[in-house]
Motif scaffolding. Structure first.
Motif, PDB file in Angstrom:
ATOM      1  N   ALA A   6       0.877  -0.872   0.136  1.00 39.56           N
ATOM      2  CA  ALA A   6       0.137   0.382  -0.368  1.00 39.56           C
ATOM      3  C   ALA A   6       0.382   1.024  -0.183  1.00 39.56           C
ATOM      4  O   ALA A   6       1.846   1.338   0.383  1.00 39.56           O
ATOM      5  N   GLU A   7       0.530   2.212  -0.718  1.00 36.19           N
ATOM      6  CA  GLU A   7       1.673   3.190  -0.794  1.00 36.19           C
ATOM      7  C   GLU A   7       1.654   3.998   0.750  1.00 36.19           C
ATOM      8  O   GLU A   7       1.755   5.480   0.957  1.00 36.19           O
ATOM      9  N   ASP A   8       0.473   3.813   0.963  1.00 38.59           N
ATOM     10  CA  ASP A   8       0.049   4.550   2.437  1.00 38.59           C
ATOM     11  C   ASP A   8       0.824   3.930   3.997  1.00 38.59           C
ATOM     12  O   ASP A   8       1.418   4.678   5.253  1.00 38.59           O
ATOM     13  N   ALA A   9       1.468   3.005   3.170  1.00 40.43           N
ATOM     14  CA  ALA A   9       1.894   2.272   4.631  1.00 40.43           C
ATOM     15  C   ALA A   9       3.239   2.215   5.358  1.00 40.43           C
ATOM     16  O   ALA A   9       3.841   3.135   4.362  1.00 40.43           O
ATOM     17  N   PRO A  10       3.983   2.740   6.176  1.00 40.64           N
ATOM     18  CA  PRO A  10       5.079   2.817   6.740  1.00 40.64           C
ATOM     19  C   PRO A  10       6.201   2.121   5.615  1.00 40.64           C
ATOM     20  O   PRO A  10       6.732   1.233   5.777  1.00 40.64           O
ATOM     21  N   VAL A  11       7.182   2.769   5.312  1.00 38.97           N
ATOM     22  CA  VAL A  11       8.326   2.765   4.203  1.00 38.97           C
ATOM     23  C   VAL A  11       9.304   1.667   5.276  1.00 38.97           C
ATOM     24  O   VAL A  11       9.009   0.520   4.485  1.00 38.97           O
ATOM     25  N   ALA A  12       9.126   1.857   6.584  1.00 38.85           N
ATOM     26  CA  ALA A  12      10.069   0.748   6.961  1.00 38.85           C
ATOM     27  C   ALA A  12      10.342  -0.745   7.063  1.00 38.85           C
ATOM     28  O   ALA A  12      10.350  -1.469   6.945  1.00 38.85           O
TER      29      ALA A  12
ATOM     30  N   VAL B  91       9.886  -1.781   3.570  1.00 39.58           N
ATOM     31  CA  VAL B  91      10.872  -2.877   2.707  1.00 39.58           C
ATOM     32  C   VAL B  91      10.920  -4.339   3.790  1.00 39.58           C
ATOM     33  O   VAL B  91      11.494  -4.895   3.245  1.00 39.58           O
ATOM     34  N   ARG B  92      11.288  -3.835   5.411  1.00 42.36           N
ATOM     35  CA  ARG B  92      11.794  -5.152   6.379  1.00 42.36           C
ATOM     36  C   ARG B  92      10.745  -6.680   5.181  1.00 42.36           C
ATOM     37  O   ARG B  92      11.381  -7.433   5.081  1.00 42.36           O
ATOM     38  N   ALA B  93       9.480  -6.138   5.120  1.00 39.94           N
ATOM     39  CA  ALA B  93       8.706  -7.292   4.893  1.00 39.94           C
ATOM     40  C   ALA B  93       8.880  -7.471   3.844  1.00 39.94           C
ATOM     41  O   ALA B  93       9.058  -8.933   3.156  1.00 39.94           O
ATOM     42  N   ALA B  94       9.081  -6.746   2.946  1.00 35.68           N
ATOM     43  CA  ALA B  94       9.641  -7.659   1.155  1.00 35.68           C
ATOM     44  C   ALA B  94      11.295  -7.993   0.860  1.00 35.68           C
ATOM     45  O   ALA B  94      10.870  -9.486   0.541  1.00 35.68           O
TER      46      ALA B  94
ATOM     47  N   TYR C 155      12.211   1.813  -5.226  1.00 46.83           N
ATOM     48  CA  TYR C 155      10.866   2.489  -4.422  1.00 46.83           C
ATOM     49  C   TYR C 155      11.848   3.763  -3.156  1.00 46.83           C
ATOM     50  O   TYR C 155      10.591   3.866  -2.357  1.00 46.83           O
ATOM     51  N   LEU C 156      12.725   3.247  -2.188  1.00 44.74           N
ATOM     52  CA  LEU C 156      12.951   4.228  -1.262  1.00 44.74           C
ATOM     53  C   LEU C 156      12.167   6.087  -1.627  1.00 44.74           C
ATOM     54  O   LEU C 156      12.046   6.598  -1.395  1.00 44.74           O
ATOM     55  N   SER C 157      12.927   5.770  -3.245  1.00 49.12           N
ATOM     56  CA  SER C 157      13.147   7.030  -3.642  1.00 49.12           C
ATOM     57  C   SER C 157      11.881   6.978  -4.085  1.00 49.12           C
ATOM     58  O   SER C 157      11.437   8.830  -4.287  1.00 49.12           O
ATOM     59  N   ARG C 158      10.803   6.209  -4.443  1.00 53.96           N
ATOM     60  CA  ARG C 158       9.544   6.607  -5.194  1.00 53.96           C
ATOM     61  C   ARG C 158       8.341   7.177  -3.634  1.00 53.96           C
ATOM     62  O   ARG C 158       8.003   7.915  -3.744  1.00 53.96           O
TER      63      ARG C 158
ATOM     64  N   CYS D 186      14.534  -6.171  12.185  1.00 48.78           N
ATOM     65  CA  CYS D 186      13.773  -5.468  13.165  1.00 48.78           C
ATOM     66  C   CYS D 186      14.576  -4.646  14.274  1.00 48.78           C
ATOM     67  O   CYS D 186      15.044  -3.923  14.318  1.00 48.78           O
ATOM     68  N   TRP D 187      16.066  -5.042  14.517  1.00 47.51           N
ATOM     69  CA  TRP D 187      17.433  -5.005  15.253  1.00 47.51           C
ATOM     70  C   TRP D 187      17.245  -3.427  14.429  1.00 47.51           C
ATOM     71  O   TRP D 187      17.503  -2.991  15.788  1.00 47.51           O
ATOM     72  N   LEU D 188      17.662  -3.569  13.423  1.00 50.29           N
ATOM     73  CA  LEU D 188      18.244  -2.668  12.556  1.00 50.29           C
ATOM     74  C   LEU D 188      17.608  -1.143  12.826  1.00 50.29           C
ATOM     75  O   LEU D 188      17.483   0.108  12.873  1.00 50.29           O
ATOM     76  N   GLU D 189      16.012  -1.911  12.410  1.00 51.54           N
ATOM     77  CA  GLU D 189      15.535  -0.240  12.899  1.00 51.54           C
ATOM     78  C   GLU D 189      15.055   0.176  13.930  1.00 51.54           C
ATOM     79  O   GLU D 189      14.537   1.403  13.873  1.00 51.54           O
ATOM     80  N   THR D 190      15.120  -0.697  14.972  1.00 51.92           N
ATOM     81  CA  THR D 190      14.584  -0.447  16.641  1.00 51.92           C
ATOM     82  C   THR D 190      16.383  -0.171  16.497  1.00 51.92           C
ATOM     83  O   THR D 190      15.948   1.225  17.837  1.00 51.92           O
ATOM     84  N   HIS D 191      16.811   0.005  16.319  1.00 54.44           N
ATOM     85  CA  HIS D 191      18.431   0.693  16.381  1.00 54.44           C
ATOM     86  C   HIS D 191      19.328   1.805  15.883  1.00 54.44           C
ATOM     87  O   HIS D 191      20.121   2.398  15.976  1.00 54.44           O
TER      88      HIS D 191
END
Length: 196
Positions: A82-88, A91-94, A140-143, A189-194
């Motif tokens: 979804a276009e409005d889903a949180p980016v992080a 990305v993690r799910a993909a 994706y990140l640039s979009r 997950c660890w990368l996102e958290t830290h």
């Protein structure tokens, strides 16, 4: 002892690239990558040298055969978000989705990871092989963040690729217990958290 892949007599109309990769990986694990010839690969896979060379320009192409499908899975997962889903979270799910859950691949993954992380010829080709995966994620990140410099998107995508690979190596070195995709998810997950 490496057993040849069974095949019908005559020239194969379609090459089972996963079977070729599995046979090659078993052979490389036994004998080493650098000392294995095309004829050795032909004997191990049951595919003629000529046919192998028609489908693979280098032995490295066989070793890296799983990266293009992983890039395709990453691309599909990002496109379906979804276009409005949180980016992080997207990305993690993909990235987790890009890691194959095929049991046959999981069986071979530890040997493959050890091979590509220790063989100098493969390590030298890794940046070019992973570039489409990185560019897919950077795009994706640039979009999603159009005001950010393109170099930032590439840098973040490269960091995610490095973290993903590190998680896979850690999984293999720890005995390949459990699902490698879950190991990647924990690392990200660890990368996102830290990450500040």
């Amino acid at each position: 002892m490496t057993r040849p892949v069974s095949r019908r007599p005559g020239r194969p109309s379609v090459l089972d690239s996963r079977a070729v990769a599995a046979g090659a990986l078993r052979l490389w694990t036994e004998r080493g990558f650098a000392t294995t010839s095309w004829q050795d690969l032909a004997d191990a896979t049951g595919i003629s040298t000529r046919t192998l060379l028609r489908h693979f320009a280098t032995r490295s192409d066989i070793a890296w055969i799983g990266v293009a499908p992983a890039t395709g899975r990453l691309r599909e997962a990002l496109a379906g978000a979804a276009e409005d889903a949180p980016v992080a979270g997207v990305v993690r799910a993909a990235i987790v989705e890009s890691v194959s859950r095929d049991p046959r691949i999981h069986e071979l993954a530890p040997d493959w990871l050890r091979l590509i992380s220790s063989e100098p010829e493969l390590a030298a080709t890794a940046p070019a092989v992973y570039q489409p995966w990185i560019e897919t994620l950077a795009g994706y990140l640039s979009r999603r963040r159009p005001t950010a410099p393109a170099a930032i998107g590439r840098a973040i995508a490269t960091a995610y690729q490095a973290a993903t690979f590190a998680a896979l190596i850690e999984w293999a070195e720890a005995g390949a217990v459990g699902d490698c995709a879950e190991s990647v998810d924990r690392m990200l997950c660890w990368l996102e958290t830290h990450t500040p």
